[in-house]
Motif scaffolding. Sequence first.
Motif, PDB file in Angstrom:
ATOM      1  N   GLY A  43       0.815  -1.210   0.000  1.00 18.70           N
ATOM      2  CA  GLY A  43       0.000   0.000   0.000  1.00 18.70           C
ATOM      3  C   GLY A  43       0.845   1.254   0.000  1.00 18.70           C
ATOM      4  O   GLY A  43       0.551   2.230  -0.710  1.00 18.70           O
ATOM      5  N   THR A  45       0.999   3.796  -3.411  1.00 16.60           N
ATOM      6  CA  THR A  45       0.550   5.192  -3.317  1.00 16.60           C
ATOM      7  C   THR A  45       1.698   6.168  -3.567  1.00 16.60           C
ATOM      8  O   THR A  45       1.497   7.228  -4.163  1.00 16.60           O
ATOM      9  CB  THR A  45      -0.086   5.468  -1.943  1.00 16.60           C
ATOM     10  OG1 THR A  45       0.788   4.984  -0.898  1.00 16.60           O
ATOM     11  CG2 THR A  45      -1.434   4.769  -1.822  1.00 16.60           C
ATOM     12  N   ILE A  76       0.943   7.190   2.500  1.00 16.35           N
ATOM     13  CA  ILE A  76      -0.408   6.776   2.872  1.00 16.35           C
ATOM     14  C   ILE A  76      -0.614   6.827   4.386  1.00 16.35           C
ATOM     15  O   ILE A  76      -1.749   6.960   4.861  1.00 16.35           O
ATOM     16  CB  ILE A  76      -0.686   5.341   2.344  1.00 16.35           C
ATOM     17  CG1 ILE A  76      -2.159   4.947   2.548  1.00 16.35           C
ATOM     18  CG2 ILE A  76       0.227   4.329   3.025  1.00 16.35           C
ATOM     19  CD1 ILE A  76      -3.134   5.815   1.816  1.00 16.35           C
ATOM     20  N   ILE A  94      -1.707   1.241   6.260  1.00 16.58           N
ATOM     21  CA  ILE A  94      -1.137   0.989   4.935  1.00 16.58           C
ATOM     22  C   ILE A  94      -1.973   0.007   4.124  1.00 16.58           C
ATOM     23  O   ILE A  94      -1.595  -0.378   3.028  1.00 16.58           O
ATOM     24  CB  ILE A  94       0.304   0.444   5.043  1.00 16.58           C
ATOM     25  CG1 ILE A  94       0.329  -0.911   5.766  1.00 16.58           C
ATOM     26  CG2 ILE A  94       1.210   1.450   5.721  1.00 16.58           C
ATOM     27  CD1 ILE A  94       1.671  -1.618   5.687  1.00 16.58           C
ATOM     28  N   GLY A  95      -3.131  -0.392   4.652  1.00 11.66           N
ATOM     29  CA  GLY A  95      -3.967  -1.381   3.988  1.00 11.66           C
ATOM     30  C   GLY A  95      -4.863  -0.799   2.909  1.00 11.66           C
ATOM     31  O   GLY A  95      -4.924   0.416   2.683  1.00 11.66           O
ATOM     32  N   ALA A  96      -5.599  -1.705   2.244  1.00 14.59           N
ATOM     33  CA  ALA A  96      -6.428  -1.325   1.100  1.00 14.59           C
ATOM     34  C   ALA A  96      -7.550  -0.353   1.467  1.00 14.59           C
ATOM     35  O   ALA A  96      -7.893   0.539   0.686  1.00 14.59           O
ATOM     36  CB  ALA A  96      -7.022  -2.577   0.456  1.00 14.59           C
ATOM     37  N   ASN A 142      -7.598   2.025   3.689  1.00 12.43           N
ATOM     38  CA  ASN A 142      -7.096   3.398   3.783  1.00 12.43           C
ATOM     39  C   ASN A 142      -6.645   3.915   2.425  1.00 12.43           C
ATOM     40  O   ASN A 142      -6.790   5.108   2.131  1.00 12.43           O
ATOM     41  CB  ASN A 142      -5.951   3.481   4.784  1.00 12.43           C
ATOM     42  CG  ASN A 142      -5.727   4.898   5.280  1.00 12.43           C
ATOM     43  OD1 ASN A 142      -6.681   5.624   5.546  1.00 12.43           O
ATOM     44  ND2 ASN A 142      -4.479   5.304   5.383  1.00 12.43           N
ATOM     45  N   VAL A 143      -6.103   3.039   1.584  1.00 18.53           N
ATOM     46  CA  VAL A 143      -5.721   3.454   0.231  1.00 18.53           C
ATOM     47  C   VAL A 143      -6.956   3.931  -0.530  1.00 18.53           C
ATOM     48  O   VAL A 143      -6.896   4.892  -1.305  1.00 18.53           O
ATOM     49  CB  VAL A 143      -5.037   2.295  -0.530  1.00 18.53           C
ATOM     50  CG1 VAL A 143      -4.791   2.674  -1.995  1.00 18.53           C
ATOM     51  CG2 VAL A 143      -3.712   1.937   0.134  1.00 18.53           C
ATOM     52  N   ALA A 194      -6.466   0.921  -4.574  1.00 12.24           N
ATOM     53  CA  ALA A 194      -6.980   0.138  -3.445  1.00 12.24           C
ATOM     54  C   ALA A 194      -7.126  -1.327  -3.835  1.00 12.24           C
ATOM     55  O   ALA A 194      -6.794  -2.229  -3.055  1.00 12.24           O
ATOM     56  CB  ALA A 194      -8.322   0.700  -2.978  1.00 12.24           C
ATOM     57  N   THR A 208      -3.717  -2.922  -4.023  1.00 19.52           N
ATOM     58  CA  THR A 208      -3.220  -3.170  -2.667  1.00 19.52           C
ATOM     59  C   THR A 208      -3.896  -4.384  -2.059  1.00 19.52           C
ATOM     60  O   THR A 208      -3.244  -5.237  -1.440  1.00 19.52           O
ATOM     61  CB  THR A 208      -3.465  -1.939  -1.774  1.00 19.52           C
ATOM     62  OG1 THR A 208      -2.813  -0.797  -2.339  1.00 19.52           O
ATOM     63  CG2 THR A 208      -2.926  -2.170  -0.371  1.00 19.52           C
ATOM     64  N   ASP A 230      -1.733  -7.604  -1.050  1.00 19.70           N
ATOM     65  CA  ASP A 230      -1.683  -7.965   0.363  1.00 19.70           C
ATOM     66  C   ASP A 230      -2.264  -9.358   0.593  1.00 19.70           C
ATOM     67  O   ASP A 230      -1.823 -10.089   1.485  1.00 19.70           O
ATOM     68  CB  ASP A 230      -2.444  -6.935   1.210  1.00 19.70           C
ATOM     69  CG  ASP A 230      -1.645  -5.663   1.437  1.00 19.70           C
ATOM     70  OD1 ASP A 230      -0.421  -5.678   1.177  1.00 19.70           O
ATOM     71  OD2 ASP A 230      -2.234  -4.661   1.877  1.00 19.70           O
ATOM     72  N   GLY A 268      -0.543  -2.824   8.573  1.00 12.82           N
ATOM     73  CA  GLY A 268      -1.981  -2.879   8.360  1.00 12.82           C
ATOM     74  C   GLY A 268      -2.678  -3.691   9.432  1.00 12.82           C
ATOM     75  O   GLY A 268      -2.049  -4.172  10.377  1.00 12.82           O
TER      76      GLY A 268
END
Length: 203
Positions: A22, A26, A34, A42-44, A46-47, A56, A59, A63, A106
Amino acid sequence: MDGIAFIIAALGGYFLGSIPFGLFITRAAGLGDIREIGSGNIGATNVLRTGRKDLALATLLLDSFKAGLAIVGFALVFGDRNVGLIAGVFAFIGHCYPIWLRFKGGKGVATYAGLLLFASWKGFLIAAPIWLAVFFFSRISSLAALTAATLVPIGGWLLGETQFAVGVLVVLSALVFWTHRANLKRLLSGTEPKFGQKKKDAA
């Protein structure tokens, strides 16, 4: 399970899981760090707050894939599914607590999903519809994740998963609750925001 195989799987799984896709994605897209956006995660999820659904999704897939790769790779190398499961567990830990980011990563939902898909399709069959249903009706991602995490080990056991696999699912579900402990507090207090809603608005 051989002790050397356990150590190699644990270390390999951890370092594979600790890759912060992530953050890389970004930054490559020119969106900065991010960790300075939204929840700082740093996960999807939040992206997605950047407004870039494509980033997203990328990510989310990466992940998820890194846990699956750890499981399949180490299971094949050592010829033991349980070794692969150990690698998957440590890939989850690496994602949540990457050494490169001072152990701030994350929350592990996508990584857990990828682990289930590659290591326990029975668990995945439980998790996926539960997450989708709860999120559809509540629009709260954390509630969907915690509900699925609660029921996955039970579902895996009822569907005939091995004792070792069920034990792994219990550990991972407990870790999901730990990484979501702040969300759980907000859920209990009724202040957890719905998807697309800012925390201050929910409060």
